[in-house]
Design a protein around this motif. Sequence first.
Motif, PDB file in Angstrom:
ATOM      1  N   GLU A 125       0.830  -1.198   0.000  1.00  0.00           N
ATOM      2  CA  GLU A 125       0.000   0.000   0.000  1.00  0.00           C
ATOM      3  C   GLU A 125       0.870   1.256   0.000  1.00  0.00           C
ATOM      4  OE1 GLU A 125      -3.220   0.079  -0.294  1.00  0.00           O
ATOM      5  OE2 GLU A 125      -3.383  -2.098  -0.359  1.00  0.00           O
ATOM      6  N   ALA A 126       1.967   1.226   0.759  1.00  0.00           N
ATOM      7  CA  ALA A 126       2.881   2.370   0.770  1.00  0.00           C
ATOM      8  C   ALA A 126       3.482   2.593  -0.611  1.00  0.00           C
ATOM      9  CB  ALA A 126       3.987   2.136   1.803  1.00  0.00           C
ATOM     10  N   GLU A 127       3.827   1.510  -1.279  1.00  0.00           N
ATOM     11  CA  GLU A 127       4.401   1.625  -2.622  1.00  0.00           C
ATOM     12  C   GLU A 127       3.430   2.307  -3.578  1.00  0.00           C
ATOM     13  OE1 GLU A 127       6.865  -1.339  -5.625  1.00  0.00           O
ATOM     14  OE2 GLU A 127       5.208  -2.138  -4.433  1.00  0.00           O
ATOM     15  N   LYS A 128       2.138   1.954  -3.487  1.00  0.00           N
ATOM     16  CA  LYS A 128       1.135   2.567  -4.364  1.00  0.00           C
ATOM     17  C   LYS A 128       1.006   4.060  -4.090  1.00  0.00           C
ATOM     18  CE  LYS A 128      -1.649  -1.664  -4.721  1.00  0.00           C
ATOM     19  NZ  LYS A 128      -2.960  -2.276  -4.374  1.00  0.00           N
ATOM     20  N   GLN A 129       0.991   4.434  -2.815  1.00  0.00           N
ATOM     21  CA  GLN A 129       0.827   5.842  -2.473  1.00  0.00           C
ATOM     22  C   GLN A 129       2.035   6.671  -2.894  1.00  0.00           C
ATOM     23  OE1 GLN A 129      -1.912   7.245  -1.446  1.00  0.00           O
ATOM     24  NE2 GLN A 129      -3.024   5.315  -1.247  1.00  0.00           N
ATOM     25  N   PHE A 130       3.241   6.145  -2.670  1.00  0.00           N
ATOM     26  CA  PHE A 130       4.443   6.881  -3.077  1.00  0.00           C
ATOM     27  C   PHE A 130       4.495   7.037  -4.596  1.00  0.00           C
ATOM     28  CE2 PHE A 130       6.506   5.300   1.023  1.00  0.00           C
ATOM     29  CZ  PHE A 130       6.330   6.528   1.649  1.00  0.00           C
ATOM     30  N   ALA A 131       4.141   5.977  -5.331  1.00  0.00           N
ATOM     31  CA  ALA A 131       4.146   6.063  -6.799  1.00  0.00           C
ATOM     32  C   ALA A 131       3.115   7.078  -7.284  1.00  0.00           C
ATOM     33  CB  ALA A 131       3.864   4.683  -7.391  1.00  0.00           C
ATOM     34  N   SER A 132       1.944   7.112  -6.629  1.00  0.00           N
ATOM     35  CA  SER A 132       0.934   8.098  -7.015  1.00  0.00           C
ATOM     36  C   SER A 132       1.393   9.516  -6.701  1.00  0.00           C
ATOM     37  CB  SER A 132      -0.372   7.786  -6.282  1.00  0.00           C
ATOM     38  OG  SER A 132      -1.359   8.741  -6.593  1.00  0.00           O
ATOM     39  N   LEU A 146      10.206   5.639  -1.625  1.00  0.00           N
ATOM     40  CA  LEU A 146       9.818   4.523  -2.480  1.00  0.00           C
ATOM     41  C   LEU A 146      10.949   3.510  -2.616  1.00  0.00           C
ATOM     42  CD1 LEU A 146       7.598   3.345  -4.182  1.00  0.00           C
ATOM     43  CD2 LEU A 146       8.343   4.742  -6.109  1.00  0.00           C
ATOM     44  N   ALA A 147      12.188   3.993  -2.672  1.00  0.00           N
ATOM     45  CA  ALA A 147      13.332   3.083  -2.720  1.00  0.00           C
ATOM     46  C   ALA A 147      13.471   2.301  -1.414  1.00  0.00           C
ATOM     47  CB  ALA A 147      14.608   3.862  -3.014  1.00  0.00           C
ATOM     48  N   ASN A 148      13.184   2.951  -0.282  1.00  0.00           N
ATOM     49  CA  ASN A 148      13.214   2.241   0.998  1.00  0.00           C
ATOM     50  C   ASN A 148      12.179   1.120   1.041  1.00  0.00           C
ATOM     51  OD1 ASN A 148      15.293   3.706   2.143  1.00  0.00           O
ATOM     52  ND2 ASN A 148      13.931   5.246   3.026  1.00  0.00           N
ATOM     53  N   VAL A 149      11.013   1.368   0.449  1.00  0.00           N
ATOM     54  CA  VAL A 149       9.999   0.312   0.374  1.00  0.00           C
ATOM     55  C   VAL A 149      10.519  -0.868  -0.443  1.00  0.00           C
ATOM     56  CG1 VAL A 149       7.703  -0.259  -0.472  1.00  0.00           C
ATOM     57  CG2 VAL A 149       8.085   1.908   0.699  1.00  0.00           C
ATOM     58  N   SER A 150      11.176  -0.584  -1.563  1.00  0.00           N
ATOM     59  CA  SER A 150      11.731  -1.664  -2.381  1.00  0.00           C
ATOM     60  C   SER A 150      12.789  -2.455  -1.624  1.00  0.00           C
ATOM     61  CB  SER A 150      12.331  -1.088  -3.669  1.00  0.00           C
ATOM     62  OG  SER A 150      11.329  -0.493  -4.463  1.00  0.00           O
ATOM     63  N   LEU A 151      13.602  -1.770  -0.841  1.00  0.00           N
ATOM     64  CA  LEU A 151      14.606  -2.467  -0.049  1.00  0.00           C
ATOM     65  C   LEU A 151      13.949  -3.341   1.016  1.00  0.00           C
ATOM     66  CD1 LEU A 151      17.287   0.340   0.385  1.00  0.00           C
ATOM     67  CD2 LEU A 151      17.429  -1.672  -1.071  1.00  0.00           C
ATOM     68  N   ARG A 152      12.866  -2.844   1.608  1.00  0.00           N
ATOM     69  CA  ARG A 152      12.134  -3.644   2.585  1.00  0.00           C
ATOM     70  C   ARG A 152      11.536  -4.892   1.948  1.00  0.00           C
ATOM     71  NH1 ARG A 152      12.305  -3.477   8.156  1.00  0.00           N
ATOM     72  NH2 ARG A 152      12.650  -1.350   8.846  1.00  0.00           N
ATOM     73  N   LEU A 153      11.130  -4.764   0.691  1.00  0.00           N
ATOM     74  CA  LEU A 153      10.570  -5.901  -0.038  1.00  0.00           C
ATOM     75  C   LEU A 153      11.653  -6.779  -0.651  1.00  0.00           C
ATOM     76  CD1 LEU A 153       7.615  -4.070  -1.827  1.00  0.00           C
ATOM     77  CD2 LEU A 153       7.470  -5.638   0.108  1.00  0.00           C
ATOM     78  N   ASP A 154      12.924  -6.511  -0.297  1.00  0.00           N
ATOM     79  CA  ASP A 154      14.062  -7.279  -0.809  1.00  0.00           C
ATOM     80  C   ASP A 154      14.151  -7.203  -2.330  1.00  0.00           C
ATOM     81  OD1 ASP A 154      16.348  -8.765  -0.608  1.00  0.00           O
ATOM     82  OD2 ASP A 154      15.347 -10.704  -0.452  1.00  0.00           O
ATOM     83  N   LEU A 161      17.058   1.255  -9.518  1.00  0.00           N
ATOM     84  CA  LEU A 161      16.372   1.893 -10.644  1.00  0.00           C
ATOM     85  C   LEU A 161      15.662   3.170 -10.193  1.00  0.00           C
ATOM     86  CD1 LEU A 161      15.510   1.756 -13.614  1.00  0.00           C
ATOM     87  CD2 LEU A 161      13.565   0.344 -12.897  1.00  0.00           C
ATOM     88  N   LEU A 162      15.040   3.133  -9.026  1.00  0.00           N
ATOM     89  CA  LEU A 162      14.356   4.319  -8.503  1.00  0.00           C
ATOM     90  C   LEU A 162      15.346   5.426  -8.161  1.00  0.00           C
ATOM     91  CD1 LEU A 162      11.732   2.547  -6.238  1.00  0.00           C
ATOM     92  CD2 LEU A 162      11.246   3.905  -8.269  1.00  0.00           C
ATOM     93  N   TYR A 163      16.491   5.037  -7.566  1.00  0.00           N
ATOM     94  CA  TYR A 163      17.517   6.049  -7.282  1.00  0.00           C
ATOM     95  C   TYR A 163      18.010   6.696  -8.570  1.00  0.00           C
ATOM     96  CZ  TYR A 163      17.951   4.572  -2.388  1.00  0.00           C
ATOM     97  OH  TYR A 163      17.715   4.306  -1.068  1.00  0.00           O
ATOM     98  N   ALA A 164      18.168   5.889  -9.632  1.00  0.00           N
ATOM     99  CA  ALA A 164      18.637   6.435 -10.908  1.00  0.00           C
ATOM    100  C   ALA A 164      17.600   7.387 -11.510  1.00  0.00           C
ATOM    101  CB  ALA A 164      18.946   5.296 -11.874  1.00  0.00           C
ATOM    102  N   GLN A 165      16.322   7.002 -11.437  1.00  0.00           N
ATOM    103  CA  GLN A 165      15.276   7.890 -11.958  1.00  0.00           C
ATOM    104  C   GLN A 165      15.221   9.197 -11.171  1.00  0.00           C
ATOM    105  OE1 GLN A 165      11.694   5.586 -11.736  1.00  0.00           O
ATOM    106  NE2 GLN A 165      12.262   4.206 -13.430  1.00  0.00           N
ATOM    107  N   GLY A 166      15.349   9.091  -9.849  1.00  0.00           N
ATOM    108  CA  GLY A 166      15.353  10.308  -9.055  1.00  0.00           C
ATOM    109  C   GLY A 166      16.554  11.183  -9.333  1.00  0.00           C
TER     110      GLY A 166
END
Length: 396
Positions: A125-132, A146-154, A161-166
């Motif tokens: 749910e956090a991933e959806k909200q951050f992406a929105s 959003l990158a922290n969420v990805s790290l939490r999800l392993d 990829l998110l760090y590069a886009q940012g």
Amino acid sequence: SGYARPGPGSARPDTKAGLSGALAGAKPGASRPMTALGRLVRLGTASMVQEAGGPFINADRLDLRKYAQRPALSRALFDYILYVDHNPKKALELASQATAVAKYNDWWWKERLGKCYYMLGLYREAEKQFASSIKTQPMAATYLELANVSLRLDQPKNALLLYAQGADRFPADTTLQLGAARVHEALGDLPLAVAQYKRVLAMDPSNVEAIACIAAHHFYSDQPELALRFYRRLLQMGVHNTEIWTNLGLCCFYASQYDMTLSCLERALALASDDAMADVWYNIGQVAIGIGDLGLAYQAFKIAVSVDANHADSYANLGVLELRKGHIDAARSNFQTVQLLAPQMFEAFYNGALLAYKLGEFQEAYDLAQKALTAFPEHADSLELLSQLNQHFSLI
């Protein structure tokens, strides 16, 4: 004359400041404030009055739908509930109401919704909200979340990829580059991590984390002289702590600047807290072994385990020193302590196996050698010892 002139210092002694004083009224026992709106003001503000001995704001008593209609107040109230009251569930309720009031077009509330979901462990749910939120208004902080969420999800690749886009959207923001460098370092890709840290230093020459990480890389790459230059730069920037002085002492030692080594370690001891004291004494013991002073090394390791009874590295070195002294039982006891405290350290298992082999206890040596290879499958000495034991068992 007995006449009291009116002035700023002639306030009535029964006047009470603050919101609770405004609600008290002028007459004893009266609760109606002296306002034109009368009781409506009292009903609208009583829920935010601080109780004696209670919290500053009782979030459970608030009508969040009313406060969500006021954008400025709702944001301040949300930050208080989340960061001061540490109540992510109530903060989530307020953020949901405020997002609906904003017709789901406010990136700030979407980002705060994602933060609440993240704190509650609802990562999808956090991933959806951050992406929105990023879709509505790209922000560097939201990319980091959003990158922290990805790290939490392993999902480290997705985080990179998110760090590069940012970084493409915000090329002057060093936090995104630092996040990517940390992920590369955690994945063991040190060349890319060092390259990222160097990019950070090109944009921010005073970034402490980048300087320290590059210094550590040079130290472990057998370049203590280069590492020494970076640590000295940190000292010049005003960073004075136990870790800096310990690393400086080790760099001086491996750069053959022995006159500076002990003085740096003494400064580290002077600044050390109880948590870091054992590590400093352990490093002093390592330096003492390097210069051949085994007595000092033994004392340093003893002090390290007295400060921290769970310091496995000191027990491992104490076991070797006890073995050199001929204290077989003490050495074996230290090796067994390390095996219990740090089963990932193959050295204690190998040393215990070698000791058991020399004492003729071949089955124990075999079991310990197997555990050493479990921790480090490519350890050559353990493989050789295991082959000798297999030859011995085949002859029986």
